[in-house]
Design a protein around this motif. Sequence first.
Motif, PDB file in Angstrom:
ATOM      1  N   ASP A  55      -8.490   1.803  -3.139  1.00  0.00           N
ATOM      2  CA  ASP A  55      -8.784   1.275  -1.802  1.00  0.00           C
ATOM      3  C   ASP A  55      -9.756   0.107  -1.911  1.00  0.00           C
ATOM      4  OD1 ASP A  55      -8.120   1.386   0.856  1.00  0.00           O
ATOM      5  OD2 ASP A  55      -9.576   2.925   1.394  1.00  0.00           O
TER       6      ASP A  55
ATOM      7  N   LEU B  91       0.848  -1.193   0.000  1.00  0.00           N
ATOM      8  CA  LEU B  91       0.000   0.000   0.000  1.00  0.00           C
ATOM      9  C   LEU B  91       0.880   1.238   0.000  1.00  0.00           C
ATOM     10  CD1 LEU B  91      -3.271   0.694   1.885  1.00  0.00           C
ATOM     11  CD2 LEU B  91      -1.417   2.368   2.060  1.00  0.00           C
TER      12      LEU B  91
ATOM     13  N   ASP C 193      -5.537   9.582   2.563  1.00  0.00           N
ATOM     14  CA  ASP C 193      -5.671   9.176   1.168  1.00  0.00           C
ATOM     15  C   ASP C 193      -5.410  10.309   0.188  1.00  0.00           C
ATOM     16  OD1 ASP C 193      -6.369   6.582   1.927  1.00  0.00           O
ATOM     17  OD2 ASP C 193      -8.483   7.091   2.078  1.00  0.00           O
TER      18      ASP C 193
ATOM     19  N   GLU D  72      -4.222  -2.738  -9.309  1.00  0.00           N
ATOM     20  CA  GLU D  72      -5.517  -2.916  -8.651  1.00  0.00           C
ATOM     21  C   GLU D  72      -6.103  -4.305  -8.905  1.00  0.00           C
ATOM     22  OE1 GLU D  72      -7.990   0.284  -7.224  1.00  0.00           O
ATOM     23  OE2 GLU D  72      -9.083   0.015  -9.109  1.00  0.00           O
TER      24      GLU D  72
ATOM     25  N   TYR E  34     -10.983  -2.799  -1.015  1.00  0.00           N
ATOM     26  CA  TYR E  34     -10.921  -3.621   0.186  1.00  0.00           C
ATOM     27  C   TYR E  34     -12.321  -4.098   0.553  1.00  0.00           C
ATOM     28  CZ  TYR E  34      -6.186  -2.917   2.152  1.00  0.00           C
ATOM     29  OH  TYR E  34      -4.843  -2.963   2.418  1.00  0.00           O
TER      30      TYR E  34
ATOM     31  N   ALA F  18      -5.228  -6.219  -6.005  1.00  0.00           N
ATOM     32  CA  ALA F  18      -6.114  -5.967  -4.870  1.00  0.00           C
ATOM     33  C   ALA F  18      -7.377  -6.817  -4.981  1.00  0.00           C
ATOM     34  CB  ALA F  18      -6.475  -4.485  -4.802  1.00  0.00           C
TER      35      ALA F  18
ATOM     36  N   THR G  81      -2.004  -4.868   6.139  1.00  0.00           N
ATOM     37  CA  THR G  81      -2.603  -4.559   4.842  1.00  0.00           C
ATOM     38  C   THR G  81      -3.809  -5.434   4.514  1.00  0.00           C
ATOM     39  OG1 THR G  81      -1.062  -6.061   3.735  1.00  0.00           O
ATOM     40  CG2 THR G  81      -0.430  -3.739   3.830  1.00  0.00           C
TER      41      THR G  81
ATOM     42  N   SER H 184      -0.641  -3.082  -4.388  1.00  0.00           N
ATOM     43  CA  SER H 184      -2.049  -3.337  -4.703  1.00  0.00           C
ATOM     44  C   SER H 184      -2.951  -2.137  -4.462  1.00  0.00           C
ATOM     45  CB  SER H 184      -2.570  -4.497  -3.841  1.00  0.00           C
ATOM     46  OG  SER H 184      -1.710  -5.606  -3.865  1.00  0.00           O
ATOM     47  N   TRP H 185      -2.572  -1.294  -3.527  1.00  0.00           N
ATOM     48  CA  TRP H 185      -3.421  -0.165  -3.149  1.00  0.00           C
ATOM     49  C   TRP H 185      -2.592   1.115  -3.287  1.00  0.00           C
ATOM     50  CZ3 TRP H 185      -3.023  -4.651  -0.124  1.00  0.00           C
ATOM     51  CH2 TRP H 185      -4.141  -5.494  -0.182  1.00  0.00           C
TER      52      TRP H 185
END
Length: 441
Positions: free
Chosen positions: A337, A154, A241, A378, A339, A381, A299, A176-177
């Motif tokens: 993000d 991240l 962010d 992404e 998630y 992610a 994470t 990934s982020w």
Amino acid sequence: MHTLEQLRSGALAGVRRLDLACSLTELPDEIFELADTLEVLNISGNRLSDLPHQLPRLHRLQVLFASDNDFSVLPEVLGDCHGLQVVGFKANHIAQVPPKALPPALRWLILTDNALATLPEALGQRPALQKLMLAGNQLQTLPESLQAAQQLELLRISANRLSGVPQWLSELPRLSWLALAGNAMGWTFSATPDLPGVPWSNVQLGALLGEGASGHIHRIQANGWPQPLALKLFKGAVTSDGLPADELAACLAAGQHPALTTPVASLTGHPTQAQGLLMPLIPAGHVNLAGPPSLQTCTRDVYPNGFGLSDALALQIACDVADAVAHLHERGVMHGDLYAHNILIDPALGEARLGDFGAATQLPANQPDMCRQLLALEVRAFGCLLEELAAHLPLPSSSPSSAGRALHDLAQACLCLEPGDRPVMAEVKRQCQALAAGSCR
């Protein structure tokens, strides 16, 4: 929150976490009496500008939060704390990070909202580094050594002064982020339609539904709107962010999709000039798929004990989210993000919605190669999400279900350590839909 009186009286003997916010200008000596147990020290919200040389006496210390203080230099003594993994100095005045200030076991570094123009090459020489939060600084470049950060997952570099994206960034195997909006990169964006405006005078504020890093969300009634709405009122300051203005731009670029919580109107005429977005109210029955990462998981999201999903619901969540993310990527938006804690599900209806655009980045319309490389991050992610969905399916006594095996296999393709070999989200969406259709036969 603990008090100085408790600390000095010995009432906190044996604690593993200490939270002190009482206008401290130096650490009380009594903290060192907790050396054999103290693992988490939170001294945010004080007036500290330095840390004592004896800090390594806290030999069990793993986490140190010192946000909202008066530090201008990251203290070098941190580097002598060999067990320290999480370091948070958000919203200070830090303009310098000495190489010696970086602990050898550093896993998670938070320097959001400071005054950093450069970072030391030593940052890329911390092999455990997973999470790096640098939004709201004055960085013009990133240390070249970060290309060796093979565990970095991240990265928040929004609202800085970066003039470009280094090639190695999109080649990091586990990243990934990523959030990088609000930099002076000279990007050209596709035109997006403006949202209709709703005056503050037409809004009746209702119950507070939630609060995030960038704003408060209220239930509202708005004159002239037939459906129930929610209003996100931005706080206006830089968040972990990035900036609210960049979130708004990404929302506009994203447009409407049934599996996205994107706005239908913008707020005008707020008495304090606060920005706001009006969004459809999520129907009752929706719950967050998971909780955010913990200090231990760093994470990865945290699911409740005993949490489980049916094959059908897991496949539907995968389909809905893949559809939403493929829609974003087609429009040149990286969510940043992706998630489970930003996904709302309705277990009864079997549907999922992706929200929270605080870390979203609108990518340039005229640089397709770079867009493809960044969007591949992404995809990883999404692979993490698929892995978590598969892990929470019911396990038969003999072997995983066919849905579990299929989700696991697709996850592995998305998690490929070579970003260029990952499938694009449109293909991932197609495969998710094929899996769901096959399970219905």
